[in-house]
Design an enzyme around this catalytic site. Structure first.
Site, PDB file in Angstrom:
ATOM      1  N   CYS A  41      26.615 -30.008   0.325  1.00  0.00           N
ATOM      2  CA  CYS A  41      25.764 -31.188  -1.045  1.00  0.00           C
ATOM      3  C   CYS A  41      26.607 -29.781  -2.380  1.00  0.00           C
ATOM      4  CB  CYS A  41      24.230 -30.585  -0.949  1.00  0.00           C
ATOM      5  SG  CYS A  41      23.335 -30.250  -2.361  1.00  0.00           S
ATOM      6  N   ASP A  43      24.653 -27.675  -4.278  1.00  0.00           N
ATOM      7  CA  ASP A  43      24.652 -26.395  -3.992  1.00  0.00           C
ATOM      8  C   ASP A  43      24.944 -25.008  -3.932  1.00  0.00           C
ATOM      9  OD1 ASP A  43      22.879 -24.633  -3.493  1.00  0.00           O
ATOM     10  OD2 ASP A  43      21.151 -25.718  -3.289  1.00  0.00           O
ATOM     11  N   ARG A  45      24.663 -22.077  -3.333  1.00  0.00           N
ATOM     12  CA  ARG A  45      24.399 -21.620  -1.726  1.00  0.00           C
ATOM     13  C   ARG A  45      24.922 -22.251  -0.399  1.00  0.00           C
ATOM     14  NH1 ARG A  45      17.724 -22.384  -2.431  1.00  0.00           N
ATOM     15  NH2 ARG A  45      18.431 -24.094  -2.436  1.00  0.00           N
ATOM     16  N   HIS A  97      21.567 -29.629   3.734  1.00  0.00           N
ATOM     17  CA  HIS A  97      20.937 -27.866   4.022  1.00  0.00           C
ATOM     18  C   HIS A  97      19.169 -28.496   3.356  1.00  0.00           C
ATOM     19  CE1 HIS A  97      20.310 -27.674  -0.804  1.00  0.00           C
ATOM     20  NE2 HIS A  97      21.120 -28.306  -0.714  1.00  0.00           N
ATOM     21  N   CYS A 100      16.577 -28.739   0.315  1.00  0.00           N
ATOM     22  CA  CYS A 100      17.752 -29.898  -0.704  1.00  0.00           C
ATOM     23  C   CYS A 100      16.788 -30.200  -2.211  1.00  0.00           C
ATOM     24  CB  CYS A 100      18.768 -30.752  -0.252  1.00  0.00           C
ATOM     25  SG  CYS A 100      19.196 -31.818  -1.358  1.00  0.00           S
TER      26      CYS A 100
HETATM   27 CO    CO Z   1      21.627 -29.801  -2.339  1.00  0.00          CO
END
Ligand code: CO
Length: 208
Positions: A41, A43, A45, A97, A100
């Site tokens: 992803c 993302d 993080r 994750h 999400c």
């Molecule tokens: Co995500």
């Protein structure tokens, strides 16, 4: 944070890397030979290299919103083809994750814009497993289970590609794995859906 700080950080990082591994960048400039393709992803993080302790050159990475592998996405397919046919990676890791945002948005009735067309594919996963997901108590549990189910579907999407199946037919060793990352504790979990050969592919999607 002023942008200058990022550039300063870069110089410090280069100094540190060269001190720890003399000639690191000179060697890396000659070639990349990663054994792993990471599909994760976007993302912030979930930084691929950091969480698996991989150095530059060790991980070939493709990231998009909600780690989707779609058969009409030439960006992802081009990465996959290059990783398998040129770099000859031994492992493809699809890593989702928990929590999400893409999965959360796909579970909500709200319209967000263009992204809904991308996330539609997660709604398809939800529709297939709605009984199981809806039976869970609490929204977070439902989102997290759909995060896992989404990874499992993307693993199947990877092995349904002609790219992966052709590699196996050539005798290339290649395994596709589904992992999920917890932003809350930094730990990865193997979802135990590894596919190592065409015998594990649904005959509907098998080509030869
Ligand atoms: Co995500």
């Amino acid at each position: 944070m002023p942008l200058k700080e990022l550039l300063d950080n870069n110089r410090k990082w280069v100094e540190r890397m060269e001190a720890e591994h003399p000639g690191f960048f000179r060697k890396l400039a000659r070639q990349q030979k990663p054994e792993y393709l990471w599909i994760g992803c976007a993302d912030s993080r979930v930084p691929a290299n950091e969480i698996v302790g991989m150095m530059p050159g060790e991980l070939f990475v493709h990231r998009n919103v909600a780690n989707l592998v779609l058969h009409t996405d030439f960006n992802c397919l081009s990465v996959l083809e290059f990783a398998v046919e040129v770099l000859k990676v031994r492992h493809i890791i699809v890593c989702g994750h928990y929590g999400c945002g893409g999965v959360t948005a796909a579970l909500s009735p709200h319209r967000h814009g263009l992204i809904d067309n991308w996330l539609r594919h997660i709604r398809d996963v939800y529709r297939q497993h709605a009984g199981e997901v809806d039976a869970l108590a609490g929204e977070q549990a439902r989102i997290d289970r759909l995060c896992e189910l989404n990874v499992m579907q993307q693993v199947r999407n990877v092995v349904h590609t002609t790219i992966v199946q052709a590699a196996w037919d050539r005798g290339q060793r290649l395994a596709v794995h589904g992992w999920i990352y917890s932003v809350a504790d930094g730990l990865l979990r193997d979802l135990q859906v590894t596919v190592k050969g065409p015998d594990q592919v649904d005959p509907v999607y098998r080509t030869e």
